[in-house]
Design a protein around this motif. Structure first.
Motif, short mmCIF file in Angstrom:
data_model
loop_
_atom_site.label_atom_id
_atom_site.label_comp_id
_atom_site.label_asym_id
_atom_site.label_seq_id
_atom_site.Cartn_x
_atom_site.Cartn_y
_atom_site.Cartn_z
N ALA A 138 0.65 -1.08 -0.05
CA ALA A 138 -0.12 -0.16 -0.11
C ALA A 138 0.97 1.31 -0.05
CB ALA A 138 -1.00 -0.13 1.30
N ALA A 139 1.89 1.41 0.76
CA ALA A 139 2.60 2.50 0.95
C ALA A 139 3.35 2.68 -0.42
CB ALA A 139 3.65 2.39 1.98
N SER A 140 3.81 1.59 -0.95
CA SER A 140 4.50 1.71 -2.38
C SER A 140 3.83 2.46 -3.31
CB SER A 140 5.22 0.45 -2.74
OG SER A 140 4.15 -0.51 -3.29
N LEU A 141 2.44 2.01 -3.50
CA LEU A 141 1.66 2.61 -4.31
C LEU A 141 1.44 4.27 -4.31
CD1 LEU A 141 -1.16 -0.02 -4.40
CD2 LEU A 141 0.27 0.40 -6.01
N VAL A 142 1.48 4.60 -2.85
CA VAL A 142 1.32 6.04 -2.65
C VAL A 142 2.64 6.69 -3.04
CG1 VAL A 142 1.03 7.94 -0.79
CG2 VAL A 142 -0.23 6.06 -0.83
N ILE A 143 3.71 6.11 -2.76
CA ILE A 143 5.02 6.67 -2.99
C ILE A 143 5.18 6.85 -4.71
CG2 ILE A 143 7.42 6.22 -3.03
CD1 ILE A 143 6.64 4.82 -0.02
N ALA A 144 4.69 5.68 -5.45
CA ALA A 144 4.96 5.77 -6.84
C ALA A 144 3.89 6.70 -7.24
CB ALA A 144 4.26 4.33 -7.30
N GLY A 145 2.83 7.05 -6.58
CA GLY A 145 1.81 8.14 -7.19
C GLY A 145 2.36 9.41 -6.99
N ARG A 146 3.12 9.59 -5.77
CA ARG A 146 3.66 10.87 -5.69
C ARG A 146 4.62 11.33 -6.53
NH1 ARG A 146 4.00 11.87 0.97
NH2 ARG A 146 1.86 11.54 1.52
N ALA A 147 5.45 10.20 -7.02
CA ALA A 147 6.43 10.19 -8.00
C ALA A 147 5.99 10.99 -9.45
CB ALA A 147 7.48 8.93 -7.97
N ASN A 148 4.81 10.50 -9.63
CA ASN A 148 4.03 10.91 -10.90
C ASN A 148 3.22 12.11 -10.60
OD1 ASN A 148 5.22 8.55 -11.85
ND2 ASN A 148 3.25 7.44 -12.29
N SER A 149 3.31 12.51 -9.63
CA SER A 149 2.55 13.65 -8.92
C SER A 149 1.05 13.79 -9.27
CB SER A 149 3.09 15.09 -9.94
OG SER A 149 4.36 15.23 -10.05
#
Length: 470
Positions: A138-149
């Motif tokens: 779950a945390a990895s998905l948010v971190i990836a989403g933030r990387a994509n703005s």
């Protein structure tokens, strides 16, 4: 210490156990993350890991982790294990991946040469509470989403959908016969069929392209990329420090001793394979070997690529022998039942994966420094398709997250109790919403930890090489 569950005998008793666990740890209690006042320094945790690694490779690891918060997260499984281990857990135990971030889910080849979607990395595998893996995903998905703005609400939706996929798949598995759970797999054709109903034409083309690319990533393709002819014979290409052939790494008696050790590793590890696979491996002979830098979190561990040939110079087998240390979870969930850490990795992989590499095995060797080290061995590349989250829009990442959640549930159900876990999770979305809150808070913490490493590098406390990327 967390141990594997001995489930009550009847399905109703197992469901009652899962529901009773809500009283001990309500599903809503998983929401949010507030670091403990005594939380260890994240850089200290990473440095303790580095102490057992090849010193000249450690700066490469730090350089890769510095590139972005997402890259840092990939190398920070030990930090998250420390965080998760400090808080209450369900006690509903499964075989954990231990590092279930989204890039550790990918397309793989089964022994029958079918393309399947499954977990790929088991360096940290160990029994533990099911939710630890779900939280890491779950945390990895948010971190990836933030990387994509992505907007925060889009990232929250992506997490909720992924966790809902885990929950619904687990409840589905809870209603299946035991053997049917064991035989369940996520065939690429089935995945593509599901996705084709929800993707645009251009997105379907991307999925088809990814599948085709995975099928092209064979041992032969790796052989063409990693070797060249030297005096008419294939040899591994030198690209130091990322790939360093043995003859360049050491000289004289040290080189000869290490060469003998690696030859013995291949010969002795074969005894951990089934008899027919031992016979198959015996058709090949070792011709070259090199040290290889792999991944982000694994950089600095001892990893060898070993070139073997069969019938002729165009009949290769590339094996990867990777050092296995203690799981980052061991301090919080208990020591492995396996004395050999390579065997721990292999046993965990075989338990979680629907279909594992036919050359997967383990061995312990004594290095030229006189120290015992455990290794696991597998094919270097065999139909592996790797996700590229940086190319995904919110809808595509949500679909990928759902696939990861469903695949993780299937992997957990092979070792844990899907009835108890499914009953704990329930039909509603309480757990889904709680993990979306957790993932957002933990992404904040990951950014602070990433900055802590950057500050340590800037202050000269640790050294990073930023000229090498993976």
């Amino acid at each position: 210490m967390v141990t594997m569950n001995e489930s009550p005998s009847s399905a109703s008793e197992r469901a009652a156990l899962g529901k009773a666990t809500r009283a001990t740890l309500p599903r809503s209690a998983h929401a949010g993350f507030e670091p403990d006042a005594k939380r260890p320094d994240p850089v200290d945790i990473i440095e303790r890991q580095s102490a057992a690694r090849v010193p000249e490779l450690v700066p490469i690891r730090y350089g890769r982790m510095l590139e972005s918060p997402f890259r840092f997260y990939r190398g920070a499984a030990a930090i998250m294990a420390s965080d998760l281990g400090a808080f209450p857990h369900t006690g509903l135990t499964v075989q954990l991946c231990g590092d279930a971030h989204l890039l550790n889910f990918r397309l793989l080849a089964s022994p029958e040469r079918h393309l399947v979607f499954d977990i790929n990395d088991f360096d940290e595998t160990l029994p533990g509470p099911f939710e630890w893996d779900v939280k890491r995903l779950a945390a990895s998905l948010v971190i990836a989403g933030r990387a994509n703005s992505f907007p925060a609400e889009d990232s929250a939706t992506i997490v909720r959908e992924s966790v809902r996929s885990y929950r619904e798949r687990m409840r589905e598995l809870a209603g299946m016969h035991t053997l049917d759970v064991w035989y369940a797999r996520d065939d690429a054709a089935q995945v593509e069929a599901i996705l084709s109903e929800r993707l645009s034409r251009s997105e379907r083309r991307r999925v088809d392209t990814a599948s085709a690319k995975a099928r092209s990533r064979t041992g032969l393709q790796a052989f063409g990329k990693l070797t060249r002819l030297v005096d008419g014979a294939p040899r591994i290409i030198s690209d130091p420090p990322l790939i360093t052939p043995l003859h360049e790494l050491l000289t004289g008696t040290e080189r000869d001793e290490l060469e003998r050790t690696l030859y013995a590793l291949v010969a002795d590890y074969a005894t951990t394979l089934s008899s027919e696979r031992q016979h198959l491996l015996g058709r090949f002979h070792v011709v070259d070997m090199a040290r290889k830098v792999v991944g982000v979190g694994s950089v600095g561990t001892r990893c060898w690529i070993i070139l073997l040939l069969g019938r002729d110079d165009e009949d290769p087998l590339l094996l990867q022998a990777k050092e296995a240390g203690n799981s980052v979870l061991a301090a919080y969930s208990g020591a492995s039942a396996y004395e050999n850490q390579g065997e721990r990795v292999v046993a965990g992989q075989r338990l979680m994966q629907a279909a594992s590499d036919i050359f997967l095995g383990w061995e312990r060797v004594i290095g030229i420094d006189g120290r015992e080290r455990d290794f696991y061995v597998r094919q270097l590349r065999d139909w592996k398709g790797i996700a590229r989250p940086e190319t995904m829009d919110p809808a595509a990442l949500a679909l990928f997250g759902r696939l990861c959640g469903a695949s993780l549930a299937r992997a957990h159900a092979r070792s844990g109790d899907p009835i108890a876990i499914g009953a704990y999770l329930g039909r509603g979305d309480t757990f889904d919403r709680a993990l979306a809150e957790f993932a957002d808070d933990y992404a904040d913490q990951n950014e602070r930890d990433h900055q802590a490493l950057a500050d340590a590098v800037a202050a000269g406390h640790v050294t990073a090489r930023t000229d090498l990327t993976a």
